[in-house]
Design an enzyme around this catalytic site. Structure first.
Site, mmCIF file in Angstrom:
data_model
loop_
_atom_site.group_PDB
_atom_site.id
_atom_site.type_symbol
_atom_site.label_atom_id
_atom_site.label_comp_id
_atom_site.label_asym_id
_atom_site.label_seq_id
_atom_site.Cartn_x
_atom_site.Cartn_y
_atom_site.Cartn_z
ATOM 1 N N GLY A 8 61.814 -38.546 27.843
ATOM 2 C CA GLY A 8 61.658 -39.545 28.903
ATOM 3 C C GLY A 8 61.098 -40.852 28.371
ATOM 4 O O GLY A 8 60.167 -41.423 28.936
ATOM 5 N N ALA A 9 61.716 -41.341 27.286
ATOM 6 C CA ALA A 9 61.153 -42.521 26.607
ATOM 7 C C ALA A 9 61.958 -43.790 26.880
ATOM 8 O O ALA A 9 61.747 -44.803 26.228
ATOM 9 C CB ALA A 9 61.058 -42.258 25.105
ATOM 10 N N TYR A 148 54.619 -31.278 42.920
ATOM 11 C CA TYR A 148 54.293 -32.048 41.714
ATOM 12 C C TYR A 148 52.957 -31.586 41.134
ATOM 13 O O TYR A 148 52.847 -31.337 39.929
ATOM 14 C CB TYR A 148 54.238 -33.543 42.070
ATOM 15 C CG TYR A 148 53.896 -34.458 40.913
ATOM 16 C CD1 TYR A 148 54.828 -34.733 39.915
ATOM 17 C CD2 TYR A 148 52.645 -35.068 40.822
ATOM 18 C CE1 TYR A 148 54.519 -35.579 38.856
ATOM 19 C CE2 TYR A 148 52.327 -35.915 39.767
ATOM 20 C CZ TYR A 148 53.267 -36.169 38.784
ATOM 21 O OH TYR A 148 52.954 -37.014 37.738
ATOM 22 N N ALA A 150 51.438 -28.720 41.553
ATOM 23 C CA ALA A 150 51.550 -27.353 41.025
ATOM 24 C C ALA A 150 52.270 -27.354 39.675
ATOM 25 O O ALA A 150 51.888 -26.631 38.748
ATOM 26 C CB ALA A 150 52.302 -26.472 42.024
ATOM 27 N N LYS A 152 52.367 -29.844 37.518
ATOM 28 C CA LYS A 152 51.504 -30.450 36.493
ATOM 29 C C LYS A 152 50.341 -29.524 36.134
ATOM 30 O O LYS A 152 49.852 -29.534 35.005
ATOM 31 C CB LYS A 152 51.014 -31.817 36.967
ATOM 32 C CG LYS A 152 52.122 -32.872 37.034
ATOM 33 C CD LYS A 152 52.786 -33.079 35.666
ATOM 34 C CE LYS A 152 53.759 -34.227 35.649
ATOM 35 N NZ LYS A 152 54.384 -34.420 34.312
ATOM 36 N N ILE A 181 49.070 -44.997 36.843
ATOM 37 C CA ILE A 181 49.595 -45.873 35.789
ATOM 38 C C ILE A 181 50.715 -46.719 36.390
ATOM 39 O O ILE A 181 51.570 -46.195 37.119
ATOM 40 C CB ILE A 181 50.165 -45.034 34.611
ATOM 41 C CG1 ILE A 181 49.162 -43.954 34.165
ATOM 42 C CG2 ILE A 181 50.573 -45.930 33.452
ATOM 43 C CD1 ILE A 181 47.855 -44.430 33.630
HETATM 44 P P1 NAP Z 1 59.006 -43.129 35.086
HETATM 45 O O1 NAP Z 1 58.688 -44.559 34.893
HETATM 46 O O2 NAP Z 1 59.604 -42.664 36.360
HETATM 47 O O3 NAP Z 1 59.945 -42.650 33.856
HETATM 48 C C1 NAP Z 1 60.382 -41.326 33.816
HETATM 49 C C2 NAP Z 1 61.042 -41.048 32.494
HETATM 50 O O4 NAP Z 1 61.419 -39.656 32.479
HETATM 51 C C3 NAP Z 1 62.310 -41.857 32.298
HETATM 52 O O5 NAP Z 1 62.414 -42.182 30.936
HETATM 53 C C4 NAP Z 1 63.419 -40.872 32.685
HETATM 54 O O6 NAP Z 1 64.648 -41.056 31.984
HETATM 55 C C5 NAP Z 1 62.809 -39.563 32.204
HETATM 56 N N1 NAP Z 1 63.379 -38.397 32.875
HETATM 57 C C6 NAP Z 1 63.376 -38.094 34.194
HETATM 58 N N2 NAP Z 1 64.010 -36.933 34.402
HETATM 59 C C7 NAP Z 1 64.436 -36.499 33.181
HETATM 60 C C8 NAP Z 1 65.166 -35.373 32.732
HETATM 61 N N3 NAP Z 1 65.594 -34.429 33.584
HETATM 62 N N4 NAP Z 1 65.421 -35.253 31.399
HETATM 63 C C9 NAP Z 1 64.996 -36.191 30.516
HETATM 64 N N5 NAP Z 1 64.298 -37.286 30.895
HETATM 65 C C10 NAP Z 1 64.037 -37.430 32.206
HETATM 66 O O7 NAP Z 1 57.711 -42.217 34.889
HETATM 67 P P2 NAP Z 1 56.315 -42.537 34.167
HETATM 68 O O8 NAP Z 1 55.391 -43.083 35.193
HETATM 69 O O9 NAP Z 1 56.527 -43.263 32.897
HETATM 70 O O10 NAP Z 1 55.833 -41.032 33.903
HETATM 71 C C11 NAP Z 1 55.947 -40.396 32.655
HETATM 72 C C12 NAP Z 1 55.194 -39.075 32.712
HETATM 73 O O11 NAP Z 1 53.828 -39.333 33.059
HETATM 74 C C13 NAP Z 1 55.725 -38.112 33.758
HETATM 75 O O12 NAP Z 1 55.654 -36.792 33.275
HETATM 76 C C14 NAP Z 1 54.759 -38.291 34.909
HETATM 77 O O13 NAP Z 1 54.692 -37.166 35.737
HETATM 78 C C15 NAP Z 1 53.467 -38.538 34.169
HETATM 79 N N6 NAP Z 1 52.452 -39.236 34.970
HETATM 80 C C16 NAP Z 1 52.677 -40.497 35.428
HETATM 81 C C17 NAP Z 1 51.695 -41.138 36.173
HETATM 82 C C18 NAP Z 1 51.866 -42.513 36.728
HETATM 83 O O14 NAP Z 1 50.962 -42.948 37.472
HETATM 84 N N7 NAP Z 1 52.918 -43.237 36.419
HETATM 85 C C19 NAP Z 1 50.497 -40.466 36.452
HETATM 86 C C20 NAP Z 1 50.311 -39.182 35.965
HETATM 87 C C21 NAP Z 1 51.299 -38.582 35.208
HETATM 88 P P3 NAP Z 1 65.842 -42.049 32.497
HETATM 89 O O15 NAP Z 1 65.181 -43.342 32.882
HETATM 90 O O16 NAP Z 1 66.720 -42.188 31.293
HETATM 91 O O17 NAP Z 1 66.533 -41.378 33.638
#
Ligand code: NAP
Length: 240
Positions: A8-9, A148, A150, A152, A181
């Site tokens: 997910g980069a 979500y 559960a 995590k 974030i």
């Molecule tokens: P984001 O901006 O929504 O980006 C999600 C990323 O995951 C994208 O690169 C997306 O790829 C990829 N992805 C989604 N489904 C996928 C799949 N089935 N296979 C491969 N890649 C997939 O999310 P983020 O905020 O950066 O979050 C990243 C991580 O941090 C997540 O695990 C999230 O739960 C965790 N997190 C985030 C926050 C927050 O506040 N943002 C807080 C706590 C934890 P595509 O764009 O190519 O589709």
């Protein structure tokens, strides 16, 4: 040259982690699901910056055969960052079985697939680092995000058990539990809600992807060589 795979980069936290690990000298495999252009643009940017052969690789991490194809394309992985994730807000009583299964398929089963596929090489070389991205909601639970939270929490359990199992192979497994974030994932919350969350945060700021990337870079580095099975909260003090 060591290889780091970041799932997910293509954007958000994962893109910042990929940037950080590339500048630390890793060849980075930038996994994406749908955003091919963003992943390839990031890959080119990092190649120009570091002169290393980074690559962008498509896979839905919830799908075993796609995850296998990704590992075949990347080769041996020394550092795995399980960051790919989805979120959804819905009343528990409105959740469908499909909502539940999709959440667990991406946020938990994706971690299972990638850990299993990375491990043969790590175990053979008796070295390797895994960092899983959980959430503070996996620690304390969030209303309207039961599936979500559960999922995590499951990532935290997976991290702790795997760290015990892999310790004798000198493979470290840790977890980061981000707070709020600023990424696309939170864009739907709206400005007012984000402002409330900022006010609730003791440090009075929202987190950035770079805050999480810095924590990953630390956990991956030799400075964290005695740290395994831990959950590092990177949340501005929101959860203490
Ligand atoms: P984001 O901006 O929504 O980006 C999600 C990323 O995951 C994208 O690169 C997306 O790829 C990829 N992805 C989604 N489904 C996928 C799949 N089935 N296979 C491969 N890649 C997939 O999310 P983020 O905020 O950066 O979050 C990243 C991580 O941090 C997540 O695990 C999230 O739960 C965790 N997190 C985030 C926050 C927050 O506040 N943002 C807080 C706590 C934890 P595509 O764009 O190519 O589709």
């Amino acid at each position: 040259m060591q290889t780091a795979l970041v799932t997910g980069a293509s954007r958000g936290i994962g893109a910042a982690i990929a940037r950080g690990l590339a500048s630390d000298g890793y060849r980075v495999a930038i996994n994406y699901h749908t955003n091919q252009t963003a992943a390839e643009t990031l890959c080119q940017e990092l190649q120009q910056l570091t002169n290393l052969p980074h690559l962008a690789v498509r896979a839905d991490v919830s799908d075993r055969s796609q995850a296998e194809a990704m590992f075949a394309a990347v080769g041996n992985v020394d550092v795995l960052v399980n960051n790919a994730g989805i979120a959804q807000q819905k009343l528990f009583t409105d959740l469908t079985e499909e909502d539940w299964d999709h959440m667990f398929a991406v946020d938990v089963k994706g971690v299972f697939h990638c850990c299993q596929l990375a491990l043969p090489h790590m175990i053979r070389q008796k070295d390797g680092v895994i960092v899983n991205i959980s959430s503070m909601w996996g620690q304390v639970g969030a209303s309207c995000e039961v599936h979500y939270s559960a999922a995590k929490a499951a990532v935290i359990g997976l991290t702790k058990s795997l760290a015990k199992e892999l310790g004798p192979s000198h493979i470290r497994v840790n977890c980061i539990a981000p707070g709020v974030i600023e990424t696309d994932m939170n864009a739907l919350l709206g400005v007012e809600t984000l402002e409330c969350l900022r006010e609730e945060t003791p440090l009075e700021i929202l987190g950035t992807p770079a805050h999480i990337a810095d924590a990953v870079r630390f956990l991956v580095s030799s400075r964290a060589s005695f740290i395994t099975g831990q959950v590092l909260g990177v949340n501005g003090g929101m959860i203490i």
